[in-house]
Design a protein around this motif. Sequence first.
Motif, short mmCIF file in Angstrom:
data_model
loop_
_atom_site.label_atom_id
_atom_site.label_comp_id
_atom_site.label_asym_id
_atom_site.label_seq_id
_atom_site.Cartn_x
_atom_site.Cartn_y
_atom_site.Cartn_z
N MET A 55 0.67 -1.29 -0.05
CA MET A 55 0.07 -0.06 -0.11
C MET A 55 0.68 1.09 0.03
N LEU A 56 1.86 1.24 0.66
CA LEU A 56 2.51 2.64 0.74
C LEU A 56 3.31 2.70 -0.25
N PHE A 57 4.05 1.78 -1.14
CA PHE A 57 4.63 1.87 -2.25
C PHE A 57 3.48 2.30 -3.25
N ALA A 58 2.40 1.79 -3.47
CA ALA A 58 1.39 2.02 -4.36
C ALA A 58 1.07 3.46 -4.30
N GLY A 59 0.82 3.96 -2.87
CA GLY A 59 0.53 5.61 -2.87
C GLY A 59 1.57 6.39 -3.33
N ARG A 60 2.91 6.07 -3.22
CA ARG A 60 3.69 6.96 -3.50
C ARG A 60 3.97 6.84 -5.23
N PHE A 61 3.81 5.76 -5.71
CA PHE A 61 3.72 5.73 -7.17
C PHE A 61 2.65 6.29 -7.57
N ALA A 62 1.42 6.06 -7.16
CA ALA A 62 0.11 7.00 -7.43
C ALA A 62 0.46 8.43 -7.48
N ASP A 63 1.16 9.04 -6.45
CA ASP A 63 1.44 10.39 -6.37
C ASP A 63 2.50 10.72 -7.48
N ALA A 64 3.62 10.05 -7.73
CA ALA A 64 4.48 10.27 -8.76
C ALA A 64 4.08 10.07 -10.29
N VAL A 65 3.56 8.76 -10.59
CA VAL A 65 3.30 8.55 -11.88
C VAL A 65 2.04 8.72 -12.38
N ARG A 67 -2.58 7.73 -11.13
CA ARG A 67 -3.54 6.75 -10.55
C ARG A 67 -3.65 5.62 -11.49
N LYS A 68 -3.86 6.01 -12.89
CA LYS A 68 -4.31 5.06 -13.71
C LYS A 68 -3.31 3.78 -13.95
N PRO A 69 -2.06 4.38 -14.34
CA PRO A 69 -0.99 3.21 -14.21
C PRO A 69 -0.92 2.11 -13.06
N VAL A 70 -1.03 2.75 -11.86
CA VAL A 70 -0.96 1.99 -10.69
C VAL A 70 -2.42 0.93 -10.59
N CYS A 108 -5.25 -1.32 -5.82
CA CYS A 108 -6.34 -0.65 -6.43
C CYS A 108 -7.17 -0.03 -5.25
N TYR A 109 -6.95 -0.55 -4.11
CA TYR A 109 -7.72 0.26 -2.94
C TYR A 109 -7.16 1.43 -2.73
N VAL A 110 -5.89 1.68 -2.77
CA VAL A 110 -5.25 3.02 -2.63
C VAL A 110 -5.50 4.01 -3.48
N VAL A 111 -5.55 3.56 -4.92
CA VAL A 111 -6.03 4.13 -6.11
C VAL A 111 -7.46 4.95 -6.01
N GLY A 338 -2.40 10.08 -2.69
CA GLY A 338 -2.06 8.59 -2.35
C GLY A 338 -1.50 8.10 -1.34
N VAL A 339 -0.50 8.97 -0.79
CA VAL A 339 0.25 8.46 0.48
C VAL A 339 -0.92 8.26 1.69
N ALA A 340 -1.63 9.49 1.57
CA ALA A 340 -2.67 9.32 2.74
C ALA A 340 -3.40 7.94 2.54
N SER A 341 -4.05 7.82 1.47
CA SER A 341 -4.84 6.74 1.22
C SER A 341 -4.33 5.44 1.88
N SER A 342 -2.88 5.28 1.42
CA SER A 342 -2.01 4.52 1.92
C SER A 342 -1.78 4.14 3.23
N LEU A 343 -1.70 5.08 3.93
CA LEU A 343 -1.53 5.10 5.32
C LEU A 343 -2.76 4.49 5.97
N LEU A 344 -3.75 5.07 5.78
CA LEU A 344 -5.42 4.62 6.29
C LEU A 344 -5.46 3.03 5.97
N GLY A 345 -5.21 2.66 4.72
CA GLY A 345 -5.39 1.20 4.27
C GLY A 345 -4.44 0.37 5.25
N ILE A 346 -3.11 0.75 5.20
CA ILE A 346 -2.31 0.03 5.97
C ILE A 346 -2.88 -0.18 7.55
N ALA A 347 -3.15 0.98 8.11
CA ALA A 347 -3.73 1.02 9.45
C ALA A 347 -4.84 -0.05 9.59
#
Length: 404
Positions: A55-65, A67-70, A108-111, A338-347
């Motif tokens: 999740m955390l990596f997906a969130g960072r990638f979603a913010d960097a590259v 939402r659609k590619p992730v 997908c959840y993070v995106v 993206g990272v915020a969604s990741s942190l929520l999902g991880i928690a």
Amino acid sequence: MFRYLLCSFALVLLYPTAIDLYLVGLPQIAQDLGASESQLHLAFSIYLAGMAATMLFAGRFADAVGRKPVAIVGATIFIIASALCGAADSTQTFLIARFAQGIGAGSCYVVAFAILRDTLDDQRRAKVLSMLNGITCIIPVIAPVIGHLIMLKFPWQSLFTTMTGIGILVCILSIFILKETKPDKDAEQQTDSNKNLNIANTAKPEMFLERYFISRLIITAMGVTTILTYVNVSPMLIMGTMGFDRGEYSSVMALTALVSMTSSFLAPLALSWLKQSTLMLISQCVLMAAALVLVVSYFGVDNHSLYLVGFGLTCSGFAIGFGVAMNQALSPFSLRAGVASSLLGIAQVCSSGLYIWLMGLLGVSPLNMLLIILLLGSLISLTLILLLGSPLHSGPNEKIVSTA
């Protein structure tokens, strides 16, 4: 706008579907793979571990590259992993494939939540997240029913064939329907420089170590832990303690699914008259009432109807407040959604898996397991809502609606 809602709803559905659809097939899976059911119950924790790990990596990638590619990569991984689960001929292969399923579903959840944060304002997002919750929270209670119907005519592999088909559908939507929503940071900053009202907001960094965000993270984690605990202990409570057969169990789960869906779709209407924090307080009071009803049914009046009322209140309380809490957690973030969604999902994933694992390790009974999280979660959440009713500051380009 419809395309974003459709794609977000589809992306979120992978997560609960892969948890609950295969549960009714555990005895047959264990028999065919030469494993005990207790060994295969590890597949639940391994799936959540796959989600948490990515999740955390997906969130960072979603913010960097973007939402659609992730989303496309996540759906593709989910498709391959689901097919491998259905083709598994050993326990090890099955568990590895389940971990990979978690990776795909977590991405997908993070995106999904990042897309909604990108495209909706605060008030509309609160309503949409409540509706989204109505669709997603129905899955944990209705998926076992669907799985039971599938297995009446088909082998357990068909459960994962169904998941593969759902993954293909999500992938098609991500490729052909979803459009990129990632904000252009440079463009936003240029726009802000021409707007005096937003200059101060732009200077404020989007920080995650703030009391408001952490409070909403805890509240959503408690909510997910509550509903997943209910789903996991429901077979033992309904078929064990209450003595219902499998058909009656399916009926009860379908009924609680209806309660969840109704509550979730009523929440957006309630937001037209109530503040977000008020609705969250109501949801926690409903969860506390669920605990009290279950206590009375067990220690006072041993009545099946009271048990059912308690289960219904549990699903309703979660459905009423979860979407609003998720919206409030995401509100301060635009560039780092993206990272915020990741942190929520991880928690949410980690708290659920850890709590269920710990209660099982300690030998806590199914009813007590549900009662503890209902009481503890509602008390902690009520305290946080009363103490931290509104964000300390808003993110760039957005004035957060106060909910205090």
